[in-house]
Structures are given as C-alpha cells and as structure tokens.
Design an enzyme around this catalytic site. Sequence first.
Site, short mmCIF file in Angstrom:
data_model
loop_
_atom_site.label_atom_id
_atom_site.label_comp_id
_atom_site.label_asym_id
_atom_site.label_seq_id
_atom_site.Cartn_x
_atom_site.Cartn_y
_atom_site.Cartn_z
N ALA A 70 45.56 29.04 24.45
CA ALA A 70 44.72 29.12 25.63
C ALA A 70 44.90 30.52 26.21
O ALA A 70 45.94 31.16 26.00
CB ALA A 70 45.14 28.06 26.63
N GLY A 115 47.30 26.22 22.28
CA GLY A 115 46.02 25.52 22.23
C GLY A 115 45.31 25.67 20.90
O GLY A 115 44.48 24.83 20.53
N GLU A 118 46.77 23.07 18.72
CA GLU A 118 46.28 21.78 19.22
C GLU A 118 44.83 21.52 18.81
O GLU A 118 44.45 20.40 18.47
CB GLU A 118 46.44 21.74 20.74
CG GLU A 118 47.90 21.84 21.15
CD GLU A 118 48.08 22.01 22.64
OE1 GLU A 118 47.70 23.07 23.18
OE2 GLU A 118 48.61 21.09 23.29
N GLU A 138 54.49 27.30 24.15
CA GLU A 138 54.24 27.22 25.59
C GLU A 138 55.51 27.32 26.44
O GLU A 138 55.49 27.86 27.54
CB GLU A 138 53.50 25.91 25.94
CG GLU A 138 52.03 25.91 25.54
CD GLU A 138 51.77 25.39 24.14
OE1 GLU A 138 52.72 25.31 23.34
OE2 GLU A 138 50.61 25.06 23.84
C1 HXC Z 1 45.15 35.84 26.14
C2 HXC Z 1 45.79 36.90 24.23
C3 HXC Z 1 46.43 35.73 23.77
C4 HXC Z 1 46.37 34.57 24.60
C5 HXC Z 1 46.71 37.27 22.31
N1 HXC Z 1 46.00 37.82 23.29
N2 HXC Z 1 46.99 35.99 22.57
N3 HXC Z 1 45.16 36.97 25.40
N4 HXC Z 1 45.72 34.68 25.77
N5 HXC Z 1 46.90 33.41 24.23
C6 HXC Z 1 45.51 39.19 23.37
C7 HXC Z 1 46.62 40.17 23.70
O1 HXC Z 1 46.87 40.20 25.10
C8 HXC Z 1 46.04 41.46 23.19
O2 HXC Z 1 45.08 41.94 24.13
C9 HXC Z 1 45.27 41.03 21.96
O3 HXC Z 1 45.05 39.64 22.11
C10 HXC Z 1 46.04 41.25 20.68
O4 HXC Z 1 47.31 40.63 20.81
P1 HXC Z 1 48.69 41.36 20.59
O5 HXC Z 1 49.71 40.61 21.37
O6 HXC Z 1 48.58 42.83 20.86
O7 HXC Z 1 48.89 41.18 19.03
P2 HXC Z 1 50.26 41.05 18.22
O8 HXC Z 1 51.28 42.03 18.75
O9 HXC Z 1 49.90 41.12 16.80
O10 HXC Z 1 50.82 39.60 18.56
C11 HXC Z 1 50.06 38.46 18.18
C12 HXC Z 1 50.63 37.20 18.89
C13 HXC Z 1 50.73 37.47 20.39
C14 HXC Z 1 52.02 36.88 18.32
C15 HXC Z 1 49.70 36.04 18.55
O11 HXC Z 1 49.45 37.96 20.85
C16 HXC Z 1 51.08 36.26 21.20
O12 HXC Z 1 52.27 35.88 21.24
N6 HXC Z 1 50.10 35.66 21.89
C17 HXC Z 1 50.33 34.57 22.79
C18 HXC Z 1 50.57 33.29 22.04
C19 HXC Z 1 50.84 32.12 22.97
O13 HXC Z 1 51.81 32.16 23.76
N7 HXC Z 1 49.99 31.08 22.91
C20 HXC Z 1 50.13 29.92 23.74
C21 HXC Z 1 49.38 30.10 25.01
S1 HXC Z 1 49.60 28.73 26.12
P3 HXC Z 1 45.04 43.49 24.56
O14 HXC Z 1 43.96 43.51 25.61
O15 HXC Z 1 46.39 43.85 25.05
O16 HXC Z 1 44.64 44.21 23.29
C22 HXC Z 1 48.55 27.57 25.53
C23 HXC Z 1 48.48 26.32 26.34
C24 HXC Z 1 47.46 25.36 25.80
O17 HXC Z 1 47.91 27.70 24.53
C25 HXC Z 1 47.19 24.24 26.77
C26 HXC Z 1 46.37 24.62 27.93
C27 HXC Z 1 46.05 23.46 28.87
#
Ligand code: HXC
Length: 264
Positions: A70, A115, A118, A138
């Site tokens: 998400a 997400g 999921e 998360e």
């Molecule tokens: C918003 C995101 C994102 C996310 C990546 N990006 N994941 N933006 N939400 N979940 C964006 C980054 O900010 C970045 O934007 C661009 O995508 C590229 O990502 P990088 O981090 O630079 O790439 P990399 O270093 O290769 O790392 C990849 C990654 C990392 C390991 C996937 O991006 C990451 O850890 N993302 C978050 C994963 C996460 O925590 N997901 C769970 C979210 S909570 P810019 O603008 O800087 O280029 C969830 C809850 C669900 O899902 C339920 C909800 C009710």
Amino acid sequence: MLGTDTLLVDDDAGVLVVTINRPKALNALNQAVIAGLQHVLDEAAEAARAGRARALVLTGAGEKAFVAGADIAAMADMSVGTAREFARSGHAVGDALASLPIPTIAAVNGFALGGGCELALACDFIYAAENAKFGQPEVKLGVIPGFGGTQRLARRVGLARAIELCLAGDTIDAAEAARIGLVNRVLPAAELLPATIATARKIAEMGPVAVAEAKRVLYAGAGLPLSQANALEVEAFAGLFDTADQKEGMAAFLGKRKPEFKGR
Ligand code: HXC
C-alpha cells in the site's frame, strides 16, 4: 472494459489481463488504484456472467515490482477512521477477486510486499518470476497487514510460516515462496506472463459452470467443518448434471471428440 492510467486492462480473447501501472512508485496501492481495481472487478464479474470473460490475470507494470505494498506516503497521515476505510476497501477488492466465477491468477513479476502480497494472495493462485520477492513487512512501519494478509497468508501457507513472516517482516524469494506453498510455479521473467496467460486460457477452455462451481466449493468449504464442506461438494456435483455442459463434456469424451462448452 476501460482501465485508467494507473490500471491497464487488456482483453486477450476472454482472458482479462489487469496491470497495475504505477511503476515509478513500484505500483504501490493508493485509494485511486484500489477504487479502480474494484471498478474493473465489478465489470469483470458482469463480463464473466455474460460469458465474455473466462479468466483474469493480475500483474504489475515494469520489471521491478508486482506491487511494493500500500502507498506509504498516502497512509502516513491517515486517521483511525480513514485507515479502517482503506483496509475495508482492500478487503472488498480481495473478496471481489475470490468471488469472481472465473479463475484469477497473479503473475508476480518482482516485489510483492505488504498489500502487494495480500493482493496476490486474493487471487486463486500465484505464478512468480525468478526475481520475485514476497513479504509482509508492515511491522517495520509500526502496523500490520490490513488487506487480508494475516488471514489469507495463514490459510495458504499455515499459521507458523504466516506468523514468522508477519512478525519478523522478512522478505523471501520466489523459490522459498514456492517451497512453502505461497507460489504455485516459478518461471524465468520473460516467460511469466505468457505462461500465466496460457494456464488461464487452458482453464478458460474447461466447462465454465464447472470451473465456477469448483472455485466456489473450494473457497466455501475451506471455512466449514469437513462434513458440511463435503455435503456442499455433493450438492454442487449433483447440480452440474442439470447443465448442458455436463452432457456435452461426457458425450464428447465418449464420442472421442473435443467438447464445445456453452457455459450453461
Ligand atoms: C509508496 C513506494 C512504496 C510504497 C516503493 N515506493 N514502495 N512508495 N509506497 N509501498 C517508492 C519509493 O518511495 C521510491 O520513490 C520508488 O518507489 C522506488 O523505490 P526505492 O525504495 O527507491 O527502490 P529500492 O531501493 O529498490 O527498494 C525497493 C523496496 C522498497 C525494497 C521494495 O521500495 C521498499 O521497502 N518499499 C516499501 C515496502 C513496504 O514496506 N510495503 C508495505 C507497505 S504497508 P521515489 O520517489 O523515492 O523514487 C502495506 C499495508 C497494506 O502494504 C494494508 C493497508 C490497509
């Protein structure tokens, strides 16, 4: 069927290929993408009932991510009420996928985190590219899975594996995901989408009522005691003898020819 700029929908002769298209944000799910998915799935349900859609494949744009979760930027300032609505909207999408009377297959082409994992889990099964990565990270953000991860993951891979993934927040690769039963098949990246569409098409050629009933009974039975689940199967099996497809399927076998199913 219309997509949006963040959601592409391609109708490949009855196989709907839905692509989440925010590659710069690794296809992160914000409210607009979730609303778009709900709309597309509502239309897919209508197309399936009319016999125009026979299978659905869900994937992500670009080579790096299926869906990296998400959208964290969109969630950062959410209130309790907004977070509840957001979680509910994701659950509604998951329920819409599970209740479609056609098969749904996730083609996971990279990160499927939070997400994203999921959403893949809400599909009937998952094919993954060799470079795919799965996880429920998360807890690293101070929250928990909110689009069904605590429940669908546990039902898919068992409670112990699901608890480890949700508590430690580790990411696993495609091979490990296949080993624990999260992923059905691992493919070279270039073969992922063609192979997923080929499986979708193969299922699309089966009797559509039988496919829909098999899916319905498998999901409905999973939440019931075995005796009730088995009774559900008996009724669904018997009910299919009231369809033209059963007569056609068995006549075709006995006549040593290919069946021509009508979906009724
Ligand atoms: C918003 C995101 C994102 C996310 C990546 N990006 N994941 N933006 N939400 N979940 C964006 C980054 O900010 C970045 O934007 C661009 O995508 C590229 O990502 P990088 O981090 O630079 O790439 P990399 O270093 O290769 O790392 C990849 C990654 C990392 C390991 C996937 O991006 C990451 O850890 N993302 C978050 C994963 C996460 O925590 N997901 C769970 C979210 S909570 P810019 O603008 O800087 O280029 C969830 C809850 C669900 O899902 C339920 C909800 C009710």
